[in-house]
Write an enzyme that holds these catalytic residues in place. Structure first.
Site, PDB file in Angstrom:
ATOM      1  N   ASP A 270     -86.395  86.512 163.834  1.00 15.31           N
ATOM      2  CA  ASP A 270     -86.752  87.333 165.049  1.00 15.31           C
ATOM      3  C   ASP A 270     -87.596  88.590 164.837  1.00 15.31           C
ATOM      4  O   ASP A 270     -88.051  89.528 165.353  1.00 15.31           O
ATOM      5  CB  ASP A 270     -85.514  87.940 165.704  1.00 15.31           C
TER       6      ASP A 270
ATOM      7  N   GLU B 116     -82.780  80.254 162.133  1.00 13.16           N
ATOM      8  CA  GLU B 116     -81.369  81.685 162.992  1.00 13.16           C
ATOM      9  C   GLU B 116     -81.692  81.495 164.363  1.00 13.16           C
ATOM     10  O   GLU B 116     -81.821  82.530 164.553  1.00 13.16           O
ATOM     11  CB  GLU B 116     -81.496  82.093 161.624  1.00 13.16           C
TER      12      GLU B 116
ATOM     13  N   GLU C 117     -86.731  92.686 168.808  1.00 11.39           N
ATOM     14  CA  GLU C 117     -86.756  91.481 167.931  1.00 11.39           C
ATOM     15  C   GLU C 117     -85.988  90.564 168.978  1.00 11.39           C
ATOM     16  O   GLU C 117     -85.584  89.151 169.110  1.00 11.39           O
ATOM     17  CB  GLU C 117     -85.393  91.228 166.779  1.00 11.39           C
TER      18      GLU C 117
ATOM     19  N   HIS D 229     -82.125 101.039 159.429  1.00 17.38           N
ATOM     20  CA  HIS D 229     -83.853 101.305 159.937  1.00 17.38           C
ATOM     21  C   HIS D 229     -84.215 100.582 161.373  1.00 17.38           C
ATOM     22  O   HIS D 229     -85.394 100.514 161.600  1.00 17.38           O
ATOM     23  CB  HIS D 229     -84.464 100.094 158.956  1.00 17.38           C
TER      24      HIS D 229
ATOM     25  N   ARG E 166     -85.445  99.790 164.621  1.00 18.35           N
ATOM     26  CA  ARG E 166     -86.855 101.027 165.182  1.00 18.35           C
ATOM     27  C   ARG E 166     -86.167 101.559 166.496  1.00 18.35           C
ATOM     28  O   ARG E 166     -86.166 102.841 167.323  1.00 18.35           O
ATOM     29  CB  ARG E 166     -87.508  99.735 166.518  1.00 18.35           C
TER      30      ARG E 166
ATOM     31  N   HIS F 222     -85.223 102.174 153.388  1.00 21.51           N
ATOM     32  CA  HIS F 222     -85.787 101.583 154.306  1.00 21.51           C
ATOM     33  C   HIS F 222     -87.139 102.360 154.152  1.00 21.51           C
ATOM     34  O   HIS F 222     -87.722 103.512 154.312  1.00 21.51           O
ATOM     35  CB  HIS F 222     -85.765 101.362 155.490  1.00 21.51           C
TER      36      HIS F 222
HETATM   37  C1  UD1 Z   1     -89.275  94.554 160.146  1.00 23.72           C
HETATM   38  C2  UD1 Z   1     -88.052  93.442 161.860  1.00 23.72           C
HETATM   39  C3  UD1 Z   1     -87.626  94.030 161.416  1.00 23.72           C
HETATM   40  C4  UD1 Z   1     -86.742  93.234 160.133  1.00 23.72           C
HETATM   41  C5  UD1 Z   1     -86.840  94.647 159.265  1.00 23.72           C
HETATM   42  C6  UD1 Z   1     -86.408  93.471 157.719  1.00 23.72           C
HETATM   43  C7  UD1 Z   1     -90.175  93.533 163.030  1.00 23.72           C
HETATM   44  C8  UD1 Z   1     -91.114  94.148 164.173  1.00 23.72           C
HETATM   45  N1  UD1 Z   1     -89.493  93.869 162.137  1.00 23.72           N
HETATM   46  O1  UD1 Z   1     -89.076  96.640 160.791  1.00 23.72           O
HETATM   47  O2  UD1 Z   1     -86.876  92.950 162.577  1.00 23.72           O
HETATM   48  O3  UD1 Z   1     -85.442  93.916 160.467  1.00 23.72           O
HETATM   49  O4  UD1 Z   1     -88.189  94.068 159.357  1.00 23.72           O
HETATM   50  O5  UD1 Z   1     -86.574  95.153 157.063  1.00 23.72           O
HETATM   51  O6  UD1 Z   1     -90.537  92.401 162.518  1.00 23.72           O
HETATM   52  N2  UD1 Z   1     -93.278  99.092 154.611  1.00 23.72           N
HETATM   53  C9  UD1 Z   1     -94.057 100.038 153.628  1.00 23.72           C
HETATM   54  N3  UD1 Z   1     -93.247  98.784 152.582  1.00 23.72           N
HETATM   55  C10 UD1 Z   1     -92.777  97.514 153.069  1.00 23.72           C
HETATM   56  C11 UD1 Z   1     -92.024  97.551 154.107  1.00 23.72           C
HETATM   57  C12 UD1 Z   1     -91.907  98.310 155.276  1.00 23.72           C
HETATM   58  O7  UD1 Z   1     -94.305 100.590 153.372  1.00 23.72           O
HETATM   59  O8  UD1 Z   1     -92.791  97.270 152.087  1.00 23.72           O
HETATM   60  C13 UD1 Z   1     -93.305 100.522 155.897  1.00 23.72           C
HETATM   61  C14 UD1 Z   1     -94.967 100.598 156.704  1.00 23.72           C
HETATM   62  O9  UD1 Z   1     -95.003 101.527 156.960  1.00 23.72           O
HETATM   63  C15 UD1 Z   1     -94.886  99.099 157.599  1.00 23.72           C
HETATM   64  C16 UD1 Z   1     -93.314 100.135 157.865  1.00 23.72           C
HETATM   65  O10 UD1 Z   1     -92.690 100.212 156.670  1.00 23.72           O
HETATM   66  O11 UD1 Z   1     -95.938 100.211 158.577  1.00 23.72           O
HETATM   67  C17 UD1 Z   1     -92.903  98.956 158.811  1.00 23.72           C
HETATM   68  O12 UD1 Z   1     -92.130  97.679 158.960  1.00 23.72           O
HETATM   69  P1  UD1 Z   1     -92.418  96.711 160.131  1.00 23.72           P
HETATM   70  O13 UD1 Z   1     -92.437  95.506 159.152  1.00 23.72           O
HETATM   71  O14 UD1 Z   1     -93.283  96.523 160.989  1.00 23.72           O
HETATM   72  O15 UD1 Z   1     -90.942  97.309 160.468  1.00 23.72           O
HETATM   73  P2  UD1 Z   1     -89.486  97.129 160.162  1.00 23.72           P
HETATM   74  O16 UD1 Z   1     -88.718  98.378 160.942  1.00 23.72           O
HETATM   75  O17 UD1 Z   1     -89.405  97.478 158.863  1.00 23.72           O
HETATM   76  N1  UDP Z   2     -81.113  94.231 150.631  1.00 23.17           N
HETATM   77  C1  UDP Z   2     -81.316  94.657 149.929  1.00 23.17           C
HETATM   78  N2  UDP Z   2     -81.821  96.203 149.348  1.00 23.17           N
HETATM   79  C2  UDP Z   2     -81.482  96.674 149.713  1.00 23.17           C
HETATM   80  C3  UDP Z   2     -81.145  96.903 151.365  1.00 23.17           C
HETATM   81  C4  UDP Z   2     -80.877  95.408 151.855  1.00 23.17           C
HETATM   82  O1  UDP Z   2     -81.584  93.928 149.373  1.00 23.17           O
HETATM   83  O2  UDP Z   2     -82.007  97.395 149.387  1.00 23.17           O
HETATM   84  C5  UDP Z   2     -80.795  92.809 151.179  1.00 23.17           C
HETATM   85  C6  UDP Z   2     -79.601  92.512 152.124  1.00 23.17           C
HETATM   86  O3  UDP Z   2     -78.549  92.294 151.126  1.00 23.17           O
HETATM   87  C7  UDP Z   2     -79.933  91.945 153.449  1.00 23.17           C
HETATM   88  C8  UDP Z   2     -81.052  92.089 153.428  1.00 23.17           C
HETATM   89  O4  UDP Z   2     -81.945  92.631 152.375  1.00 23.17           O
HETATM   90  O5  UDP Z   2     -79.630  90.292 152.409  1.00 23.17           O
HETATM   91  C9  UDP Z   2     -81.384  92.798 155.169  1.00 23.17           C
HETATM   92  O6  UDP Z   2     -82.762  93.087 155.179  1.00 23.17           O
HETATM   93  P1  UDP Z   2     -82.728  94.347 156.575  1.00 23.17           P
HETATM   94  O7  UDP Z   2     -81.675  95.241 156.475  1.00 23.17           O
HETATM   95  O8  UDP Z   2     -84.207  94.865 155.974  1.00 23.17           O
HETATM   96  O9  UDP Z   2     -83.226  93.314 157.419  1.00 23.17           O
HETATM   97  P2  UDP Z   2     -82.194  93.096 158.471  1.00 23.17           P
HETATM   98  O10 UDP Z   2     -81.490  92.096 158.106  1.00 23.17           O
HETATM   99  O11 UDP Z   2     -82.123  93.669 159.756  1.00 23.17           O
HETATM  100  O12 UDP Z   2     -83.149  91.826 159.904  1.00 23.17           O
END
Ligand code: UD1
Ligand code: UDP
Length: 371
Positions: free
Chosen positions: A98, A120, A134, A208, A210, A241
């Site tokens: 999602d 999924e 999501e 983490h 939003r 995160h």
């Molecule tokens: C995204 C997904 C969420 C998922 C999550 C997993 C959407 C809308 N959200 O949310 O469903 O649960 O990923 O973790 O698709 N950033 C970094 N480095 C990284 C990753 C993120 O710096 O490796 C920072 C950046 O500033 C980026 C911000 O995090 O702009 C947000 O990342 P984004 O993918 O937009 O949202 P998540 O909260 O990670």
């Molecule tokens: N995870 C990881 N390292 C971390 C935190 C989470 O490998 O420091 C793994 C966790 O086991 C799970 C996945 O990342 O499989 C979950 O990712 P996240 O919470 O970012 O996204 P969501 O599942 O909420 O979409």
């Protein structure tokens, strides 16, 4: 017969974990072959997972921007994928879950006339603000997809209620269980600084989402501080995160507490090692809710609603929201009462049996008449 190309598109940490087993099954298929495009929606957290699973992308859209907003992210992925689809001409495209990457890639495939498989499929909270965005993303992917790989019967039923034809729904299990089993079989090690926790009880935390930015995250942090102060044998580990809206407030509120360890995002091996050792998990993560039952670790979910109702029904997870006092009360009840904790220990994982990827790839090969 030549193996037909299937383009797998992923962008974030959980997509890499959940699609790695599918990519492995495609690589082993006599009928299909994987092509991998990463959006780069995440950068460091994605690359960390690609390394763990030995995945090398064929295409990388490199779209991540610091503090990215949803509209621009969506646009960059849809636009970036068009030439990839034109060059690859895949027989099908697979997305998972999602995220914005999943939605935007499914939309780009629709525009290009490429059929989409959704891994999924069918998760619903019934509330468009939970989680945001999501719940909307997965509903939109359902409209765009031809094949729906539902992790559970419950998810399949949700899809049927929305009018998806039963012949398009495959109950496959969630490949997160495949990934978890593969990693756990290798006896992964925790990070060295957390290798010896002695007799401490480990409370593993992630957060983490939003919709929790601001007050929700503050409630979680204040609850963790209160729990650390109340239970002297508790060791709290929170891999934070990289989203600035998460790590800024979390580090400001908890960085100085002696029994709360904040870490950078852990690679999957280290995280799985800690999850296996954990006494209790507090999380708003989807994937962690699905993984914890494999190790019989109770989960408190810091959300108003979950699309993983199976865990609530099995009694192995409980919704607690993000209010400080509610989190403290629920966690304290489990930490103070071994019987209450034991009652939440899973006996089986309701989300899969470790064979999801094989089912998905078998189905796709048949659906594409590739065998
Ligand atoms: C995204 C997904 C969420 C998922 C999550 C997993 C959407 C809308 N959200 O949310 O469903 O649960 O990923 O973790 O698709 N950033 C970094 N480095 C990284 C990753 C993120 O710096 O490796 C920072 C950046 O500033 C980026 C911000 O995090 O702009 C947000 O990342 P984004 O993918 O937009 O949202 P998540 O909260 O990670
Ligand atoms: N995870 C990881 N390292 C971390 C935190 C989470 O490998 O420091 C793994 C966790 O086991 C799970 C996945 O990342 O499989 C979950 O990712 P996240 O919470 O970012 O996204 P969501 O599942 O909420 O979409």
């Amino acid at each position: 017969m030549t193996r037909r190309p299937v383009l797998v598109v992923l962008g974030t940490r959980p997509e890499a974990i959940k699609l790695a087993p599918v990519l492995a099954a495609l690589a082993g298929s006599p009928h299909l072959r994987p092509r991998l495009c990463v959006s780069g929606q995440h950068r460091e957290m994605l690359d960390q997972m690609l390394a763990v699973f030995g995945l090398t992308p064929d295409h990388d859209l490199a779209v991540m921007q610091p503090g990215q907003e949803l509209g621009g992210l969506t646009a960059r992925i849809v636009t970036g994928l068009a030439p990839v689809l034109a060059a690859e001409r895949p027989a099908a495209l697979l997305v998972q879950g999602d995220t914005t990457t999943a939605f935007a890639a499914a939309l780009a495939a629709f525009y290009a006339g490429v059929p989409v498989g959704h891994v999924e499929a069918g998760l619903r909270t019934g509330r468009l603000d939970q989680p945001f965005p999501e719940e909307m993303n997965r509903r939109l992917v359902t409209q765009l997809a031809r094949w729906h790989y539902a992790p559970t019967e419950r998810a399949a039923a949700a899809l049927r209620r929305e009018g998806v034809g039963a012949d398009r729904i495959i109950v496959s299990g969630n490949p997160v269980v495949d990934a978890l089993q593969a990693i756990a079989a290798g006896a992964p090690a925790p990070p060295p600084e957390l290798a010896d926790l002695g007799a401490a009880r480990l409370l593993l935390v992630t957060g983490h989402r939003r919709e929790s930015f601001g007050p929700g995250l503050a409630g979680l942090c204040d609850a963790l501080a209160a729990l650390a102060d109340r239970f002297a044998d508790l060791r709290i580990v929170y891999p934070v995160h990289l989203n600035p809206s998460v790590h800024g407030p979390v580090r400001a509120r908890l960085g100085a507490h002696p029994r709360i360890t904040l870490t950078a995002p852990l690679d999957y091996l280290a995280f799985v090692a800690l999850l296996r050792r954990a006494h209790l998990v507090i999380t708003d993560s989807g994937g962690v809710q699905e993984e914890a039952p494999s190790f019989a670790v109770p989960v408190l979910v810091t959300r108003a609603a979950t699309e993983r109702q199976e865990a609530l029904d099995a009694g192995v997870a409980r919704l607690v929201g993000t209010d400080r006092d509610a989190i403290v009360a629920a966690a304290s009840a489990l930490l103070a009462d071994p019987a209450a904790h034991a009652a939440m220990r899973a006996t089986a994982n309701p989300f899969g049996d470790g064979q999801a990827a094989a089912r998905i790839v078998d189905h796709l090969a048949a659906a594409l008449n590739a065998r």
